[in-house]
Design a protein around this motif. Structure first.
Motif, PDB file in Angstrom:
ATOM      1  N   GLY A 113       0.764  -1.257   0.055  1.00 41.03           N
ATOM      2  CA  GLY A 113      -0.033   0.112   0.020  1.00 41.03           C
ATOM      3  C   GLY A 113       0.852   1.048   0.122  1.00 41.03           C
ATOM      4  N   ALA A 138       0.111   6.560   4.681  1.00 41.31           N
ATOM      5  CA  ALA A 138       0.979   5.978   5.884  1.00 41.31           C
ATOM      6  C   ALA A 138       2.073   5.027   5.241  1.00 41.31           C
ATOM      7  CB  ALA A 138       0.093   5.107   6.741  1.00 41.31           C
ATOM      8  N   GLU A 174       1.936  -1.495  -4.675  1.00 43.83           N
ATOM      9  CA  GLU A 174       0.577  -0.704  -4.566  1.00 43.83           C
ATOM     10  C   GLU A 174      -0.390  -1.279  -5.885  1.00 43.83           C
ATOM     11  OE1 GLU A 174      -1.172   1.758  -3.146  1.00 43.83           O
ATOM     12  OE2 GLU A 174      -2.493   1.371  -4.793  1.00 43.83           O
ATOM     13  N   ARG A 175      -1.479  -1.613  -5.139  1.00 37.20           N
ATOM     14  CA  ARG A 175      -2.296  -2.342  -6.241  1.00 37.20           C
ATOM     15  C   ARG A 175      -2.871  -1.507  -7.456  1.00 37.20           C
ATOM     16  NH1 ARG A 175      -7.540  -4.016  -2.823  1.00 37.20           N
ATOM     17  NH2 ARG A 175      -6.556  -6.060  -2.837  1.00 37.20           N
ATOM     18  N   GLY A 230      -6.055   7.210  -0.446  1.00 33.66           N
ATOM     19  CA  GLY A 230      -7.173   8.348  -0.069  1.00 33.66           C
ATOM     20  C   GLY A 230      -6.723   9.467   0.016  1.00 33.66           C
ATOM     21  N   VAL A 268      -0.394  -7.363  -2.926  1.00 33.30           N
ATOM     22  CA  VAL A 268       0.118  -8.307  -2.116  1.00 33.30           C
ATOM     23  C   VAL A 268      -1.236  -9.164  -1.993  1.00 33.30           C
ATOM     24  CG1 VAL A 268       0.903  -8.802   0.332  1.00 33.30           C
ATOM     25  CG2 VAL A 268       1.381  -6.551  -0.886  1.00 33.30           C
ATOM     26  N   HIS A 305      -8.326   1.060   5.214  1.00 32.05           N
ATOM     27  CA  HIS A 305      -9.266   0.500   5.789  1.00 32.05           C
ATOM     28  C   HIS A 305      -9.670  -1.119   5.765  1.00 32.05           C
ATOM     29  CE1 HIS A 305     -11.285   4.286   6.534  1.00 32.05           C
ATOM     30  NE2 HIS A 305     -10.589   4.696   5.363  1.00 32.05           N
ATOM     31  N   MET A 314      -4.535   3.898   8.578  1.00 32.35           N
ATOM     32  CA  MET A 314      -5.980   3.146   8.732  1.00 32.35           C
ATOM     33  C   MET A 314      -6.121   1.766   9.004  1.00 32.35           C
ATOM     34  SD  MET A 314      -8.534   4.924   9.219  1.00 32.35           S
ATOM     35  CE  MET A 314      -9.577   3.808  10.649  1.00 32.35           C
ATOM     36  N   GLY A 328     -11.682  10.164   8.900  1.00 34.75           N
ATOM     37  CA  GLY A 328     -11.928  11.177   7.848  1.00 34.75           C
ATOM     38  C   GLY A 328     -10.770  11.903   7.238  1.00 34.75           C
ATOM     39  N   ILE A 379      -8.535  13.978   7.829  1.00 34.48           N
ATOM     40  CA  ILE A 379      -7.600  14.468   8.505  1.00 34.48           C
ATOM     41  C   ILE A 379      -6.198  13.460   8.291  1.00 34.48           C
ATOM     42  CG2 ILE A 379      -8.474  13.794  10.846  1.00 34.48           C
ATOM     43  CD1 ILE A 379      -7.019  16.526  11.876  1.00 34.48           C
TER      44      ILE A 379
HETATM   45  O1  48F Z   1      -6.418   3.914   2.067  1.00 36.67           O
HETATM   46  P1  48F Z   1      -5.052   4.350   2.123  1.00 36.67           P
HETATM   47  O2  48F Z   1      -4.703   5.867   1.722  1.00 36.67           O
HETATM   48  O3  48F Z   1      -4.639   4.055   3.559  1.00 36.67           O
HETATM   49  P2  48F Z   1      -3.521   4.994   4.681  1.00 36.67           P
HETATM   50  O4  48F Z   1      -2.228   5.225   4.118  1.00 36.67           O
HETATM   51  O5  48F Z   1      -4.597   6.460   4.631  1.00 36.67           O
HETATM   52  C1  48F Z   1      -5.844   6.323   4.932  1.00 36.67           C
HETATM   53  C2  48F Z   1      -6.434   7.733   4.320  1.00 36.67           C
HETATM   54  O6  48F Z   1      -6.198   7.830   2.960  1.00 36.67           O
HETATM   55  C3  48F Z   1      -7.757   7.944   4.711  1.00 36.67           C
HETATM   56  C4  48F Z   1      -8.079   8.136   6.164  1.00 36.67           C
HETATM   57  C5  48F Z   1      -7.400   9.522   6.327  1.00 36.67           C
HETATM   58  O7  48F Z   1      -7.647   9.734   7.773  1.00 36.67           O
HETATM   59  O8  48F Z   1      -8.791   7.530   6.812  1.00 36.67           O
HETATM   60  O9  48F Z   1      -8.410   6.680   4.242  1.00 36.67           O
HETATM   61  O10 48F Z   1      -3.605   4.208   6.116  1.00 36.67           O
HETATM   62  O11 48F Z   1      -3.931   3.615   1.159  1.00 36.67           O
HETATM   63  C6  48F Z   1      -3.903   2.387   1.147  1.00 36.67           C
HETATM   64  C7  48F Z   1      -3.231   1.757  -0.182  1.00 36.67           C
HETATM   65  O12 48F Z   1      -3.132   0.534  -0.116  1.00 36.67           O
HETATM   66  C8  48F Z   1      -3.580  -0.142  -1.365  1.00 36.67           C
HETATM   67  C9  48F Z   1      -4.454   1.046  -1.961  1.00 36.67           C
HETATM   68  O13 48F Z   1      -4.710   0.937  -3.186  1.00 36.67           O
HETATM   69  C10 48F Z   1      -4.200   2.458  -1.382  1.00 36.67           C
HETATM   70  O14 48F Z   1      -3.611   3.101  -2.340  1.00 36.67           O
HETATM   71  N1  48F Z   1      -3.675  -1.545  -1.376  1.00 36.67           N
HETATM   72  C11 48F Z   1      -5.010  -2.023  -0.630  1.00 36.67           C
HETATM   73  N2  48F Z   1      -4.857  -3.222  -0.588  1.00 36.67           N
HETATM   74  C12 48F Z   1      -3.611  -3.721  -1.156  1.00 36.67           C
HETATM   75  C13 48F Z   1      -3.046  -2.354  -1.513  1.00 36.67           C
HETATM   76  C14 48F Z   1      -3.006  -4.836  -1.392  1.00 36.67           C
HETATM   77  N3  48F Z   1      -3.615  -6.126  -1.093  1.00 36.67           N
HETATM   78  N4  48F Z   1      -1.664  -4.632  -1.980  1.00 36.67           N
HETATM   79  C15 48F Z   1      -1.283  -3.545  -2.470  1.00 36.67           C
HETATM   80  N5  48F Z   1      -1.839  -2.409  -2.195  1.00 36.67           N
END
Ligand code: 48F
Length: 263
Positions: free
Chosen positions: A32, A36, A55-56, A63, A127, A170, A224, A236, A238
């Protein structure tokens, strides 16, 4: 000087294969490239840890680029503005403890800084599973996203890592793959994924740092995914917690590297 199409093809194929071979064995593998995962990767690579992200999606940022309901701005609290500064992201103060940044600039900067620090990002790959040996995570099983989307039966490939990070947001898809295995007990209150709580920005941002930790030997959760696994609220648009969580995971792993946990 002419341009030859096949030479262009060879350049792409040979250079890509060189990278793929080089990153089949790494210190840290991340699933991902959201805020984060990118932040964790940046701090790891900056400290000399060989780091790869799968990254898928076609693009990085998860997000983040979408801001809040497609209004492409993000809010970051004061504690995380030092990370914005380090990444070269412009921001302005809205009110005490509320800072606003452009979500496209933020996504681009996080991606650029991570790659410049030495992180390799493979987009369009996901993954799909994990490798566990002697009760420790030691690799990711990867495949093209298009394989799943097109419902083709194609076996994956495997990469080896000393530690893995679930930064899938999420979905916490990497921990889900772990949880479904028999005899697996996660380091959570129930031994299972507890499940994300409903929207509560303050609580979500507070708990995300406590939740950023090793959920199973060799596997860390950030962003998340950490709140989803440990059962605390979503928050959300932030993003301070996402950045701070990524940095914290890198710090924990780097401490492990230095205490020869990695050998
Ligand atoms: O969802 P995402 O932005 O996660 P984060 O870094 O940030 C969360 C915020 O964007 C938002 C929030 C803010 O307060 O709540 O939701 O925790 O990024 C997760 C990334 O993982 C990729 C997906 O396409 C996204 O770009 N992803 C998800 N499942 C897989 C994956 C997987 N199995 N393999 C590879 N990438």
């Amino acid at each position: 000087m002419g341009l030859d199409e096949v030479t262009i093809s060879k350049a792409i194929i040979e250079d890509f294969n060189k990278d793929l071979l080089n990153f089949l064995e790494v210190d840290v593998a991340i699933g991902g490239a959201g805020p984060a995962g990118l932040t964790a990767a940046f701090y790891l690579a900056k400290n000399g840890v060989k780091t790869v992200i799968f990254e898928r999606s076609l693009r990085t940022g998860g997000g983040m680029p979408g801001g809040g309901m497609m209004f492409n701005k993000i809010v970051v609290q004061k504690a995380a503005t030092e990370i914005l500064k380090e990444m070269g992201i412009n921001y302005s103060k809205y009110k005490e403890n509320y800072y606003v940044a452009d979500s496209i600039e933020a996504t681009s900067a996080l991606t650029y800084k991570a790659v410049q620090a030495g992180v390799k990002i493979f987009n369009l790959m996901e993954v799909e599973d994990i490798m566990i040996q002697r009760e420790k995570l030691c690799g990711f099983v990867i495949n093209w996203t298009a394989v799943r989307l097109s419902n083709l039966h194609v076996d994956p490939l495997t990469i080896r890592c000393k530690a893995g990070i679930d930064a899938t947001g999420h979905d916490c898809g990497i921990v889900k793959n772990l949880e479904k295995r028999s005899k697996i007990k996660l380091n959570t209150s129930t031994g299972k994924i507890v499940g994300e709580g409903a929207m509560w920005a303050e609580e979500g941002e507070k708990t995300i740092l406590e939740n950023t930790k090793e959920v199973y030997p060799g596997l860390y959760v950030v962003g998340m995914a950490a709140n989803a696994v440990y059962g605390t609220p979503r928050m959300g648009p932030i993003f301070g917690g996402m950045l701070l969580s990524g940095r914290k995971a890198a710090q924990i792993i780097i401490r492990g590297v230095r205490s020869s946990f990695f050998t």
